[in-house]
Scaffold this active site. Structure first.
Site, PDB file in Angstrom:
ATOM      1  N   LYS A  13      51.631  51.022  66.054  1.00  0.00           N
ATOM      2  CA  LYS A  13      51.063  50.051  66.994  1.00  0.00           C
ATOM      3  C   LYS A  13      51.165  50.554  68.437  1.00  0.00           C
ATOM      4  O   LYS A  13      50.192  50.504  69.183  1.00  0.00           O
ATOM      5  CB  LYS A  13      51.786  48.694  66.879  1.00  0.00           C
ATOM      6  CG  LYS A  13      51.720  48.071  65.493  1.00  0.00           C
ATOM      7  CD  LYS A  13      52.360  46.680  65.465  1.00  0.00           C
ATOM      8  CE  LYS A  13      53.847  46.654  65.750  1.00  0.00           C
ATOM      9  NZ  LYS A  13      54.685  47.257  64.696  1.00  0.00           N
ATOM     10  N   ARG A  87      54.866  37.716  66.069  1.00  0.00           N
ATOM     11  CA  ARG A  87      55.604  38.155  64.888  1.00  0.00           C
ATOM     12  C   ARG A  87      55.973  36.985  63.996  1.00  0.00           C
ATOM     13  O   ARG A  87      56.591  37.196  62.947  1.00  0.00           O
ATOM     14  CB  ARG A  87      56.881  38.852  65.328  1.00  0.00           C
ATOM     15  CG  ARG A  87      56.797  40.387  65.389  1.00  0.00           C
ATOM     16  CD  ARG A  87      58.124  40.870  65.925  1.00  0.00           C
ATOM     17  NE  ARG A  87      58.536  42.188  65.593  1.00  0.00           N
ATOM     18  CZ  ARG A  87      58.401  43.252  66.384  1.00  0.00           C
ATOM     19  NH1 ARG A  87      57.726  43.174  67.498  1.00  0.00           N
ATOM     20  NH2 ARG A  87      58.939  44.400  66.037  1.00  0.00           N
ATOM     21  N   ARG A 126      61.123  59.762  64.634  1.00  0.00           N
ATOM     22  CA  ARG A 126      61.065  59.338  66.035  1.00  0.00           C
ATOM     23  C   ARG A 126      62.448  59.482  66.668  1.00  0.00           C
ATOM     24  O   ARG A 126      62.592  59.958  67.787  1.00  0.00           O
ATOM     25  CB  ARG A 126      60.584  57.865  66.096  1.00  0.00           C
ATOM     26  CG  ARG A 126      60.617  57.264  67.483  1.00  0.00           C
ATOM     27  CD  ARG A 126      59.748  56.024  67.573  1.00  0.00           C
ATOM     28  NE  ARG A 126      60.378  54.835  67.016  1.00  0.00           N
ATOM     29  CZ  ARG A 126      59.764  53.672  66.851  1.00  0.00           C
ATOM     30  NH1 ARG A 126      58.497  53.536  67.166  1.00  0.00           N
ATOM     31  NH2 ARG A 126      60.403  52.636  66.345  1.00  0.00           N
ATOM     32  N   ARG A 138      66.330  54.958  70.354  1.00  0.00           N
ATOM     33  CA  ARG A 138      66.385  53.495  70.271  1.00  0.00           C
ATOM     34  C   ARG A 138      67.555  53.071  69.400  1.00  0.00           C
ATOM     35  O   ARG A 138      67.723  53.580  68.299  1.00  0.00           O
ATOM     36  CB  ARG A 138      65.074  52.962  69.671  1.00  0.00           C
ATOM     37  CG  ARG A 138      63.968  52.855  70.690  1.00  0.00           C
ATOM     38  CD  ARG A 138      62.666  52.404  70.053  1.00  0.00           C
ATOM     39  NE  ARG A 138      62.791  51.171  69.280  1.00  0.00           N
ATOM     40  CZ  ARG A 138      61.769  50.402  68.945  1.00  0.00           C
ATOM     41  NH1 ARG A 138      60.547  50.730  69.327  1.00  0.00           N
ATOM     42  NH2 ARG A 138      61.942  49.318  68.222  1.00  0.00           N
ATOM     43  N   ARG A 149      64.823  45.199  59.967  1.00  0.00           N
ATOM     44  CA  ARG A 149      63.513  45.071  60.624  1.00  0.00           C
ATOM     45  C   ARG A 149      62.395  44.932  59.596  1.00  0.00           C
ATOM     46  O   ARG A 149      61.461  44.147  59.779  1.00  0.00           O
ATOM     47  CB  ARG A 149      63.253  46.272  61.539  1.00  0.00           C
ATOM     48  CG  ARG A 149      64.062  46.197  62.829  1.00  0.00           C
ATOM     49  CD  ARG A 149      64.242  47.556  63.479  1.00  0.00           C
ATOM     50  NE  ARG A 149      63.030  48.069  64.075  1.00  0.00           N
ATOM     51  CZ  ARG A 149      62.855  49.358  64.389  1.00  0.00           C
ATOM     52  NH1 ARG A 149      63.803  50.245  64.132  1.00  0.00           N
ATOM     53  NH2 ARG A 149      61.745  49.752  64.964  1.00  0.00           N
TER      54      ARG A 149
HETATM   55  P1  AMP Z   1      59.433  46.609  68.786  1.00  0.00           P
HETATM   56  O1  AMP Z   1      59.540  47.560  69.925  1.00  0.00           O
HETATM   57  O2  AMP Z   1      58.139  45.856  68.761  1.00  0.00           O
HETATM   58  O3  AMP Z   1      59.762  47.262  67.467  1.00  0.00           O
HETATM   59  O4  AMP Z   1      60.551  45.480  69.015  1.00  0.00           O
HETATM   60  C1  AMP Z   1      61.919  45.815  69.068  1.00  0.00           C
HETATM   61  C2  AMP Z   1      62.753  44.568  68.822  1.00  0.00           C
HETATM   62  O5  AMP Z   1      62.483  43.595  69.845  1.00  0.00           O
HETATM   63  C3  AMP Z   1      62.474  43.826  67.511  1.00  0.00           C
HETATM   64  O6  AMP Z   1      63.191  44.376  66.418  1.00  0.00           O
HETATM   65  C4  AMP Z   1      62.971  42.422  67.872  1.00  0.00           C
HETATM   66  O7  AMP Z   1      64.380  42.353  67.901  1.00  0.00           O
HETATM   67  C5  AMP Z   1      62.489  42.278  69.305  1.00  0.00           C
HETATM   68  N1  AMP Z   1      61.104  41.764  69.379  1.00  0.00           N
HETATM   69  C6  AMP Z   1      60.006  42.408  69.861  1.00  0.00           C
HETATM   70  N2  AMP Z   1      58.922  41.630  69.797  1.00  0.00           N
HETATM   71  C7  AMP Z   1      59.316  40.460  69.249  1.00  0.00           C
HETATM   72  C8  AMP Z   1      58.648  39.259  68.900  1.00  0.00           C
HETATM   73  N3  AMP Z   1      57.318  39.096  69.101  1.00  0.00           N
HETATM   74  N4  AMP Z   1      59.387  38.248  68.340  1.00  0.00           N
HETATM   75  C9  AMP Z   1      60.714  38.385  68.135  1.00  0.00           C
HETATM   76  N5  AMP Z   1      61.403  39.504  68.425  1.00  0.00           N
HETATM   77  C10 AMP Z   1      60.724  40.538  68.980  1.00  0.00           C
END
Ligand code: AMP
Length: 193
Positions: A13, A87, A126, A138, A149
């Site tokens: 994404k 999400r 990554r 990360r 996740r």
């Molecule tokens: P990402 O970079 O999109 O993988 O997001 C990293 C982390 O941020 C996720 O594992 C969640 O803990 C939190 N997070 C990001 N976007 C959301 C969302 N829309 N709703 C809830 N938690 C989120």
């Protein structure tokens, strides 16, 4: 045009959103990036979400909807790519309302379809690449958090596929194809919308 990129962690994404920003001048709204920024700058909210993010769980709807609302208010023109948001179904409903209130609508929810084995490999890679290049890894790119996740994705986010399908807004592309092919497939979706 306003689109959602949907797919599990590691589906690509962020990579595809960056390409759309470069090629179509769209605005990437990544709640993951916003939350990481809040942590880096040490805000109260950033501190509150740190442990939840590192464990791989979702932060509350209230927090992420608030973040998106702020960004939308600052960019009335549209052309948004929602990356990692919504999400949950509650977030999806909130997004629809926020866009409606601005006189905007969703063009499509584009699913990047992948399989779990590939995801785990991509995320482990990554982390390795970041470490090899001296970049920060990360905290949630490890096997334990990854399992959480993925489970969060299947339990809370994958119902959005049905939600957008029912609305006639779901488009699916093969997220396992080469990066440039995925980019072309997304371009075709946008050009036909
Ligand atoms: P990402 O970079 O999109 O993988 O997001 C990293 C982390 O941020 C996720 O594992 C969640 O803990 C939190 N997070 C990001 N976007 C959301 C969302 N829309 N709703 C809830 N938690 C989120």
């Amino acid at each position: 045009m306003n689109i959602i990129l949907l797919g599990p962690p590691g589906a690509g994404k962020g990579t595809q959103a960056a390409k759309l920003v470069a090629s179509r001048n769209m605005i990437q709204l990544s709640t993951g990036d916003m939350l990481r920024e809040a942590r880096t700058s040490g805000t109260e909210m950033g501190q509150k979400v740190a442990a939840i993010m590192d464990a791989g769980e979702l932060v509350t709807d209230e927090i992420v909807i608030g973040l998106i609302r702020e960004k939308l208010e600052g960019n009335a023109g549209g052309g948004f790519i929602f990356d990692g948001f919504p999400r949950t179904l509650a977030q999806a409903d909130a997004l629809e309302k926020l866009l409606n209130d601005m006189g905007q609508s969703l063009t499509a929810a584009i699913e990047l379809q992948v399989n779990d084995e590939v995801l785990v490999g991509r995320i482990v890679n990554r982390a390795k690449e970041a470490a090899a290049n001296g970049q920060p890894v990360r905290a949630d790119d490890n096997e334990e958090s990854l399992k959480v996740r993925l489970m969060e994705y299947y339990k809370k986010t994958s119902p959005l596929l049905g939600y957008y399908y029912a609305k006639g807004q779901l488009r699916t592309v093969d997220g396992l194809a080469e990066i440039n092919e995925v980019e072309s497939a997304i371009a075709r979706v946008l050009d036909n919308s």
